[in-house]
Motif scaffolding. Structure first.
Motif, mmCIF file in Angstrom:
data_model
loop_
_atom_site.group_PDB
_atom_site.id
_atom_site.type_symbol
_atom_site.label_atom_id
_atom_site.label_comp_id
_atom_site.label_asym_id
_atom_site.label_seq_id
_atom_site.Cartn_x
_atom_site.Cartn_y
_atom_site.Cartn_z
ATOM 1 N N TRP A 85 11.999 -5.108 -0.526
ATOM 2 C CA TRP A 85 10.557 -5.233 -0.774
ATOM 3 C C TRP A 85 10.282 -5.571 -2.235
ATOM 4 N N LYS A 86 10.999 -4.897 -3.139
ATOM 5 C CA LYS A 86 10.791 -5.139 -4.578
ATOM 6 C C LYS A 86 11.142 -6.567 -4.965
ATOM 7 N N LYS A 87 12.056 -7.188 -4.203
ATOM 8 C CA LYS A 87 12.446 -8.579 -4.457
ATOM 9 C C LYS A 87 11.568 -9.557 -3.687
ATOM 10 N N GLY A 88 10.611 -9.041 -2.933
ATOM 11 C CA GLY A 88 9.715 -9.913 -2.168
ATOM 12 C C GLY A 88 10.328 -10.422 -0.869
ATOM 13 N N ILE A 89 11.374 -9.746 -0.390
ATOM 14 C CA ILE A 89 12.056 -10.157 0.840
ATOM 15 C C ILE A 89 11.422 -9.427 2.026
ATOM 16 N N ASP A 90 11.113 -10.177 3.050
ATOM 17 C CA ASP A 90 10.483 -9.638 4.263
ATOM 18 C C ASP A 90 11.568 -9.126 5.206
ATOM 19 N N VAL A 91 12.078 -7.954 4.892
ATOM 20 C CA VAL A 91 13.183 -7.373 5.658
ATOM 21 C C VAL A 91 12.647 -6.706 6.927
ATOM 22 N N ARG A 92 13.421 -6.811 7.995
ATOM 23 C CA ARG A 92 13.081 -6.159 9.265
ATOM 24 C C ARG A 92 13.436 -4.681 9.184
ATOM 25 N N LEU A 143 1.257 -13.131 2.546
ATOM 26 C CA LEU A 143 1.614 -12.035 3.451
ATOM 27 C C LEU A 143 2.496 -10.971 2.792
ATOM 28 N N LYS A 144 3.071 -11.273 1.647
ATOM 29 C CA LYS A 144 3.847 -10.267 0.912
ATOM 30 C C LYS A 144 2.931 -9.199 0.312
ATOM 31 N N LYS A 145 1.618 -9.492 0.264
ATOM 32 C CA LYS A 145 0.665 -8.563 -0.341
ATOM 33 C C LYS A 145 -0.213 -7.832 0.675
ATOM 34 N N VAL A 146 -0.137 -8.188 1.958
ATOM 35 C CA VAL A 146 -1.086 -7.608 2.915
ATOM 36 C C VAL A 146 -0.920 -6.100 3.102
ATOM 37 N N TYR A 147 0.269 -5.581 2.810
ATOM 38 C CA TYR A 147 0.468 -4.138 2.954
ATOM 39 C C TYR A 147 -0.476 -3.349 2.042
ATOM 40 N N LYS A 148 -1.027 -3.986 1.017
ATOM 41 C CA LYS A 148 -1.929 -3.317 0.081
ATOM 42 C C LYS A 148 -3.352 -3.159 0.622
ATOM 43 N N ILE A 149 -3.687 -3.904 1.680
ATOM 44 C CA ILE A 149 -5.038 -3.837 2.232
ATOM 45 C C ILE A 149 -5.217 -2.494 2.928
ATOM 46 N N LYS A 150 -6.230 -1.764 2.524
ATOM 47 C CA LYS A 150 -6.522 -0.452 3.117
ATOM 48 C C LYS A 150 -7.400 -0.657 4.355
ATOM 49 N N ILE A 151 -6.957 -0.113 5.469
ATOM 50 C CA ILE A 151 -7.719 -0.187 6.713
ATOM 51 C C ILE A 151 -8.112 1.245 7.080
ATOM 52 N N ASP A 152 -9.377 1.555 6.948
ATOM 53 C CA ASP A 152 -9.859 2.886 7.304
ATOM 54 C C ASP A 152 -9.928 3.033 8.825
ATOM 55 N N HIS A 153 -9.712 4.256 9.304
ATOM 56 C CA HIS A 153 -9.865 4.511 10.734
ATOM 57 C C HIS A 153 -11.298 4.182 11.155
#
Length: 184
Positions: A85-92, A143-153
């Motif tokens: 992740w730190k290297k920007g690799i989309d690992v499974r 898409l490497k940044k989408v994990y930062k988007i906060k989705i509230d319940h």
């Protein structure tokens, strides 16, 4: 389970906490589309519709062997994931999916939605990582940044379609909030 900061993907299939409100939304939908997970199907029961459709296309990401664990445990047991992740690799995830796999499902879901008539009112009940990727594709976010988007319940995102193009019906403030999150 959310309070424990666990990876809750498609393998963890907890029920939702039941509430006594019969109908959260008085609007009747032509269709409700849910994932195949219990929490999504149970949420659909709070809304009115002519028909409910379940599809695995909008399931939460499959965290594989990481599902139900904490970030601390992932760092300890699967340090290569964090390094990638730190290297920007989309690992499974081990025996699971990665962002590219979810992206493929989002694209298939866009195709699935094209079969509905124009002016059809559809409620989609899905999960946070799926929604992050969907929003990322629509807003053309890396898409490497989408994990930062906060989705509230229970957060509602409204999209319109025109010529088979999905258009976010977000306020300027909502868009600004998303862009600020991905650029932090």
């Amino acid at each position: 389970m959310n309070k424990n900061n666990l990876f809750i993907g498609s393998r963890s299939d907890p029920k939702i906490i039941t509430i006594k409100n019969k109908n959260i939304d008085k609007l009747k939908y032509d269709y409700i589309i849910t994932s195949n997970l219990k929490r999504s199907k149970m949420s659909a029961k709070f809304f009115r519709t002519k028909k409910t459709i379940n599809t695995n296309l909008i399931n939460e990401i499959d965290y594989g062997d990481v599902d139900g664990t904490t970030l601390k445990m992932v760092k300890k047991k699967y340090p290569y994931i964090i390094k990638s992740w730190k290297k920007g690799i989309d690992v499974r995830f081990p025996k699971g999916e990665n962002t590219s796999d979810v992206k493929k499902r989002v694209q298939q879901f866009f195709q699935f939605l094209k079969k509905f008539k124009k002016k059809t009112n559809i409620l989609i009940i899905s999960h946070s990582f799926f929604l992050r990727v969907l929003i990322g594709l629509i807003l053309k976010i890396d898409l490497k940044k989408v994990y930062k988007i906060k989705i509230d319940h229970l957060k509602i995102f409204q999209f319109l379609t025109k010529n088979n193009i999905f258009i976010p019906n977000f306020s300027r403030l909502e868009k600004e909030k998303i862009y600020n999150q991905i650029n932090d």
